[in-house]
Design an enzyme around this catalytic site. Structure first.
Site, PDB file in Angstrom:
ATOM      1  N   ASP A  18      15.315  84.547 109.944  1.00 18.36           N
ATOM      2  CA  ASP A  18      14.805  84.887 111.275  1.00 18.36           C
ATOM      3  C   ASP A  18      13.299  85.168 111.227  1.00 18.36           C
ATOM      4  O   ASP A  18      12.519  84.606 112.003  1.00 18.36           O
ATOM      5  CB  ASP A  18      15.570  86.106 111.809  1.00 18.36           C
ATOM      6  CG  ASP A  18      15.278  86.430 113.263  1.00 18.36           C
ATOM      7  OD1 ASP A  18      14.744  85.575 113.989  1.00 18.36           O
ATOM      8  OD2 ASP A  18      15.614  87.555 113.678  1.00 18.36           O
ATOM      9  N   SER A  33      24.846  84.795 108.525  1.00 17.41           N
ATOM     10  CA  SER A  33      25.500  86.086 108.255  1.00 17.41           C
ATOM     11  C   SER A  33      25.701  86.436 106.778  1.00 17.41           C
ATOM     12  O   SER A  33      26.273  87.467 106.473  1.00 17.41           O
ATOM     13  CB  SER A  33      26.857  86.198 108.970  1.00 17.41           C
ATOM     14  OG  SER A  33      26.681  86.477 110.332  1.00 17.41           O
ATOM     15  N   TYR A  58      23.773  90.723 106.590  1.00 16.79           N
ATOM     16  CA  TYR A  58      25.017  90.965 107.335  1.00 16.79           C
ATOM     17  C   TYR A  58      26.252  90.935 106.426  1.00 16.79           C
ATOM     18  O   TYR A  58      27.348  91.197 106.872  1.00 16.79           O
ATOM     19  CB  TYR A  58      25.164  89.974 108.477  1.00 16.79           C
ATOM     20  CG  TYR A  58      24.251  90.227 109.662  1.00 16.79           C
ATOM     21  CD1 TYR A  58      23.252  91.201 109.632  1.00 16.79           C
ATOM     22  CD2 TYR A  58      24.377  89.492 110.826  1.00 16.79           C
ATOM     23  CE1 TYR A  58      22.420  91.429 110.717  1.00 16.79           C
ATOM     24  CE2 TYR A  58      23.557  89.715 111.926  1.00 16.79           C
ATOM     25  CZ  TYR A  58      22.582  90.682 111.856  1.00 16.79           C
ATOM     26  OH  TYR A  58      21.763  90.899 112.944  1.00 16.79           O
TER      27      TYR A  58
END
Length: 168
Positions: free
Chosen positions: A33, A116, A120
């Site tokens: 990100d 993810s 995560y």
């Protein structure tokens, strides 16, 4: 083959759309990100501010700005909680919703990171199995010329390679 596995920096790919493993704010973060936001430039942040965030499992699309990709599809993967909070289904939705946005925006090529599996903590093998099976099911009914699974590290690359090899 419509699916290709590569080890690369997703921000350098010349494809119609790259997928960003974003957070719910869409305003940038760590990992892929942060890399995408840095490479795309300030205009990406400005556009993301207008989107009102995004829920887990969903996806939103922006321009690619300074990236070689035309579009960035931002999807929110689930945080792993031992599998008790519908994580598998939410991760499946990330891939399905991203692919649907690609089709709606006439994209013929799309590149996915390992959604993810970083901070995560989604189990990498399980995440790869979900990614590959979801994309294969989608491609059996929809027209996208090329789907790339883009791994930044050897561990994820080898997991994807083994799964794809076993499927042949």
């Amino acid at each position: 083959m419509k699916i290709e596995l590569i080890k690369a920096d997703i921000t350098k790919l010349e494809v119609d759309a790259i997928v960003n493993a974003a957070n719910t704010s869409l305003l940038g973060g760590g990992g892929v990100d942060g890399a995408i936001h840095r490479a795309a430039g300030r205009e990406l942040l400005e556009e993301c501010k207008t989107l009102g965030g995004c829920a887990t499992g969903n996806a939103k699309i922006t321009k690619g700005y300074n990236l070689p990709a035309k579009f960035i599809i931002h999807t929110i993967g689930p945080v792993w909680n031992g599998g008790i909070r519908n994580e598998n289904e939410l991760l499946t939705q990330c891939y399905q919703n991203s692919l649907n946005l690609a089709i709606e925006n006439n994209c013929s090529s799309i590149a996915f990171p390992n959604i993810s599996t970083g901070v995560y903590r989604f189990p990498k093998q399980q995440a790869a199995e979900i990614a590959i099976s979801t994309v294969e099911n989608f491609l059996s009914e929809n027209k996208i010329n090329k789907v790339y699974f883009v791994c930044f590290d050897d561990e994820n690359y080898n997991i994807y390679k083994n799964i794809l090899y076993e499927m042949k």
